[in-house]
Scaffold this motif. Structure first.
Motif, PDB file in Angstrom:
ATOM      1  N   GLY A  47     -63.538 -19.619 -31.923  1.00  0.00           N
ATOM      2  CA  GLY A  47     -64.591 -20.208 -31.165  1.00  0.00           C
ATOM      3  C   GLY A  47     -65.071 -21.433 -31.996  1.00  0.00           C
ATOM      4  O   GLY A  47     -65.799 -22.429 -31.462  1.00  0.00           O
ATOM      5  N   SER A  48     -64.320 -21.762 -33.416  1.00  0.00           N
ATOM      6  CA  SER A  48     -64.877 -22.612 -33.979  1.00  0.00           C
ATOM      7  C   SER A  48     -64.295 -23.947 -33.862  1.00  0.00           C
ATOM      8  O   SER A  48     -64.270 -25.100 -34.942  1.00  0.00           O
ATOM      9  CB  SER A  48     -65.172 -22.278 -35.536  1.00  0.00           C
ATOM     10  OG  SER A  48     -63.883 -21.860 -36.192  1.00  0.00           O
ATOM     11  N   GLY A  49     -62.941 -24.045 -33.331  1.00  0.00           N
ATOM     12  CA  GLY A  49     -61.976 -25.129 -33.416  1.00  0.00           C
ATOM     13  C   GLY A  49     -61.089 -25.059 -32.573  1.00  0.00           C
ATOM     14  O   GLY A  49     -60.958 -24.038 -31.556  1.00  0.00           O
ATOM     15  N   PRO A  50     -59.803 -25.612 -32.679  1.00  0.00           N
ATOM     16  CA  PRO A  50     -58.850 -25.640 -31.721  1.00  0.00           C
ATOM     17  C   PRO A  50     -57.991 -24.238 -31.908  1.00  0.00           C
ATOM     18  O   PRO A  50     -58.150 -23.623 -32.961  1.00  0.00           O
ATOM     19  CB  PRO A  50     -57.681 -26.662 -32.212  1.00  0.00           C
ATOM     20  CG  PRO A  50     -58.443 -27.443 -32.770  1.00  0.00           C
ATOM     21  CD  PRO A  50     -59.842 -26.840 -33.617  1.00  0.00           C
ATOM     22  N   SER A  51     -57.633 -23.643 -30.820  1.00  0.00           N
ATOM     23  CA  SER A  51     -57.180 -22.149 -30.897  1.00  0.00           C
ATOM     24  C   SER A  51     -55.751 -22.320 -29.900  1.00  0.00           C
ATOM     25  O   SER A  51     -55.375 -22.997 -29.329  1.00  0.00           O
ATOM     26  CB  SER A  51     -58.115 -21.331 -30.411  1.00  0.00           C
ATOM     27  OG  SER A  51     -58.470 -21.592 -29.276  1.00  0.00           O
ATOM     28  N   ARG A  52     -55.071 -21.047 -30.356  1.00  0.00           N
ATOM     29  CA  ARG A  52     -53.900 -20.627 -29.447  1.00  0.00           C
ATOM     30  C   ARG A  52     -54.446 -19.402 -28.618  1.00  0.00           C
ATOM     31  O   ARG A  52     -54.921 -18.694 -29.175  1.00  0.00           O
ATOM     32  CB  ARG A  52     -52.908 -20.260 -30.385  1.00  0.00           C
ATOM     33  CG  ARG A  52     -52.268 -21.175 -31.582  1.00  0.00           C
ATOM     34  CD  ARG A  52     -51.518 -20.533 -32.572  1.00  0.00           C
ATOM     35  NE  ARG A  52     -50.367 -20.017 -32.090  1.00  0.00           N
ATOM     36  CZ  ARG A  52     -50.149 -18.425 -32.469  1.00  0.00           C
ATOM     37  NH1 ARG A  52     -50.777 -17.726 -33.315  1.00  0.00           N
ATOM     38  NH2 ARG A  52     -48.953 -18.146 -32.189  1.00  0.00           N
ATOM     39  N   LYS A  53     -54.151 -19.683 -27.131  1.00  0.00           N
ATOM     40  CA  LYS A  53     -54.461 -18.501 -26.214  1.00  0.00           C
ATOM     41  C   LYS A  53     -53.195 -17.697 -26.250  1.00  0.00           C
ATOM     42  O   LYS A  53     -52.095 -17.930 -25.593  1.00  0.00           O
ATOM     43  CB  LYS A  53     -54.781 -19.317 -24.982  1.00  0.00           C
ATOM     44  CG  LYS A  53     -56.101 -20.135 -25.093  1.00  0.00           C
ATOM     45  CD  LYS A  53     -56.354 -20.873 -23.826  1.00  0.00           C
ATOM     46  CE  LYS A  53     -57.568 -21.479 -23.813  1.00  0.00           C
ATOM     47  NZ  LYS A  53     -57.581 -22.511 -24.736  1.00  0.00           N
ATOM     48  N   LEU A  54     -53.575 -16.263 -26.884  1.00  0.00           N
ATOM     49  CA  LEU A  54     -52.360 -15.437 -26.933  1.00  0.00           C
ATOM     50  C   LEU A  54     -52.490 -14.500 -25.824  1.00  0.00           C
ATOM     51  O   LEU A  54     -53.562 -14.046 -25.636  1.00  0.00           O
ATOM     52  CB  LEU A  54     -52.607 -14.880 -28.284  1.00  0.00           C
ATOM     53  CG  LEU A  54     -52.375 -15.609 -29.883  1.00  0.00           C
ATOM     54  CD1 LEU A  54     -52.642 -14.739 -30.815  1.00  0.00           C
ATOM     55  CD2 LEU A  54     -50.941 -16.479 -29.501  1.00  0.00           C
ATOM     56  N   VAL A  55     -51.507 -13.885 -25.388  1.00  0.00           N
ATOM     57  CA  VAL A  55     -51.111 -12.748 -24.264  1.00  0.00           C
ATOM     58  C   VAL A  55     -51.191 -11.637 -25.271  1.00  0.00           C
ATOM     59  O   VAL A  55     -50.274 -11.517 -26.018  1.00  0.00           O
ATOM     60  CB  VAL A  55     -50.021 -12.949 -23.604  1.00  0.00           C
ATOM     61  CG1 VAL A  55     -50.012 -11.704 -22.521  1.00  0.00           C
ATOM     62  CG2 VAL A  55     -50.141 -14.345 -22.766  1.00  0.00           C
ATOM     63  N   ALA A  56     -52.079 -10.791 -24.923  1.00  0.00           N
ATOM     64  CA  ALA A  56     -52.141  -9.326 -25.767  1.00  0.00           C
ATOM     65  C   ALA A  56     -51.581  -8.264 -24.742  1.00  0.00           C
ATOM     66  O   ALA A  56     -51.938  -8.293 -23.685  1.00  0.00           O
ATOM     67  CB  ALA A  56     -53.448  -9.106 -26.225  1.00  0.00           C
TER      68      ALA A  56
END
Length: 588
Positions: free
Chosen positions: A387-396
């Motif tokens: 939550g502190s910057g750009p991220s990848r949204k991963l499917v788990a």
């Protein structure tokens, strides 16, 4: 002058006493060409007339298919063989047999490589060069900026998530990617769009992208990757083209779509004979990881079969209607992140132009719920808290259960492509480095001799990546024999039939790939696409240096040994009665 991978191709001229240095002076040639156009605006037209239209030195060659070609070829070969055998005396046969035994003996001997010059592992740099990137935003979209000496070029990428795309549309995504930049957009028809792309950019493309998580094999990112490049002065034009593709792509020309579908289907079909081992590896991995299943859907035999079916449809109206549905889910700024590589002097301008682009496409923003409920966010900076910057949204997919499957695809060519995949560990696992070294050592010290030198295949080996240890053979006359060679390769590793010199050579080979030059345009892309930072790369590098013979024997036994592995097998090749009669195989 340039080959398909944009490297200066000077060998041909050099071999015929040409000056290779002169060929590298591209700017001089471009300046000369521009001056010729300035002096004579019809310079190109006159050359076309002279060398093509009015040129009487030509050959017209027509080729027609023959359905019985392979049968005729086999019959002719058999007749030729029998004629040669009948001409042999008993002493000739004995001589051939003895030479065969002599060849087998030579192939089985360990070659003395001590006379060859070689590097030592100690010659390798212990640390990697750090690539500096900066994180920012453009119109609310996360952006990775990487300042590089790009020689006046700007490189743009954007990753668009597929998490909200309905499952029934996923098979259509590769088709969408291949046609979206070729159907026309805004006020341009497809011809004008193509001209503008050629004039203003170094190319614009969209491709599927499936990236497994570096620490969990049951997590992955699914998306499409937008890629383009241009000279710094053409940046507004390039982003204007992307803006039109986002806002007003043309999905109204069925005949244009049919042409593109036929081209795409034909390219896929032609690719099997050249890259059959890649299709075999993709299929073998299908049931081992969630990523494998998606990669088979996007780029495996399943996609080839689907595109063949689409190409045979008499009416493509229904297919055309799926394209805007896919576009609404994919070309959505809320599901995007971008990367820009440019010179330090032009980075601020590039950032401003990108901000304009995001403002221009903001009408496409729509908050769409993911199809899967289990989405995990992973920061692009592996050291940053969530939550502190750009991220990848991963499917788990924590409940994913790998299963074994053996699949055979009968093909109309006389050679096989064989692959066996084994589920192992992700990139950050402590055993990944040992498996990497094992794959390279097994390839050069065992599989090459068994599969190519003795078996007669054009190539073969093992590789480690994406959590999978993969065996493969290329243009192989054998099937079952090759699978046996794979298993014997594992036995060879478990028994420790290799030397420290073999390990060192494998390390040098692995590091030659790890340390291969990275173009300025691609710097920082490992972090952007997979989240693999310099810190993670350095940790993996240190584990590669530390691999020992005990590590290799250990991982070979624990991950590759019979009864301790989950594997998939796939073969593409001619009709095979042995496999057909074996109920453990699925024949497609």
């Amino acid at each position: 002058l340039w080959d398909s991978q944009s490297r200066p191709y000077i060998a041909s001229c050099w071999n015929h006493d040409g000056d290779p240095v002169q060929l590298l002076k591209i700017c001089d040639s471009v300046t000369q060409f521009r001056q010729a156009l300035k002096d004579n605006p019809r310079f190109l037209q006159e050359k076309v007339v002279h060398y093509f239209k009015d040129n009487t030195h030509r050959l017209t060659l027509s080729m027609s298919p023959d359905e019985a070609y392979l049968e005729k070829q086999v019959k002719a070969e058999e007749e030729k063989l029998q004629k040669k055998i009948q001409a042999l005396s008993e002493s000739d046969k004995k001589d051939i047999y003895e030479k065969g035994l002599e060849l087998l003996s030579i192939q089985s001997k360990t070659q003395d490589a001590s006379c060859l010059p070689a590097l030592n592992v100690s010659d390798i740099e212990p640390t990697i060069a750090v690539t500096h990137v900066e994180m920012g935003t453009a119109g609310g979209v996360p952006v990775q900026y990487c300042e590089q000496p790009t020689n006046g070029m700007v490189y743009f990428r954007a990753m668009c998530s597929l998490n909200s795309l309905p499952e029934d549309l996923k098979l259509y995504v590769p088709l969408f990617c291949s046609v979206i930049t070729k159907m026309g957009c805004g006020g341009l028809d497809y011809r004008q769009q193509d001209q503008q792309i050629e004039l203003k950019t170094g190319g614009m493309s969209i491709s599927t992208s499936v990236n497994p998580d570096y620490s969990n094999m049951d997590m992955y990112e699914q998306g499409v990757l937008l890629s383009s490049s241009c000279l710094e002065r053409n940046l507004p034009d390039m982003f204007h083209l992307w803006s039109d593709i986002f806002n007003s792509p043309h999905f109204d020309d069925v005949e244009r779509l049919r042409v593109l579908v036929m081209m795409s289907a034909q390219e896929l079909a032609n690719g099997i004979s050249n890259s059959g081992h890649m299709y075999a590896m993709t299929r073998a991995a299908r049931n081992l990881t969630p990523t494998g299943e998606l990669q088979e859907t996007f780029g495996g035999m399943e996609q080839v079969k689907f595109m063949k079916r689409v190409a045979e449809m008499p009416d493509l109206t229904q297919v055309l209607r799926t394209l805007p549905r896919i576009k609404r889910h994919i070309l959505n700024p809320l599901n995007m992140r971008c990367a820009v590589n440019a010179t330090p002097q032009k980075m601020s301008n590039a950032a401003g132009q990108l901000d304009n682009l995001m403002c221009n496409v903001s009408s496409n923003k729509k908050d769409r719920k993911p199809v899967q409920s289990n989405i995990t966010e992973r920061p692009l900076d592996s050291l940053a808290p969530p939550g502190s910057g750009p991220s990848r949204k991963l499917v788990a997919e924590p409940n994913f259960k790998p299963c074994q499957m053996k699949t055979f695809f009968p093909m109309p060519f006389p050679i096989n492509f064989v692959s066996e995949c084994i589920r192992t560990v992700p990139f950050t696992h402590e055993d990944c480095a040992s498996l990497n070294i094992l794959a390279r050592m097994m390839t050069s010290k065992y599989l090459h001799g068994e599969i190519r030198e003795k078996g007669g295949a054009y190539g073969g080996g093992a590789r480690m990546g994406g959590g999978l240890f993969t065996f493969y053979s290329y243009r192989d006359p054998n099937t079952v024999q090759t699978l046996s060679a794979f298993r014997k390769g594992v036995d060879w590793a478990i028994s420790g039939q290799f030397t420290q010199q073999d390990i060192n050579e494998a390390k040098l080979s692995v590091f030659s790939a790890v340390d291969s030059p990275v173009a300025p345009s691609d710097k920082g892309m490992g972090r952007f696409l997979s989240g693999i930072t310099d810190e993670l790369k350095q940790a993996h590098r240190e584990r590669l240096f530390a691999v020992t013979d005990k590590n290799i024997v250990d991982v070979a036994g624990r991950y590759l040994g019979i009864g301790q592995r989950t594997c998939g097998v796939a073969i593409l090749g001619p009709e095979n009665d042995i496999i057909k009669k074996d109920p453990s195989w699925v024949v497609k």
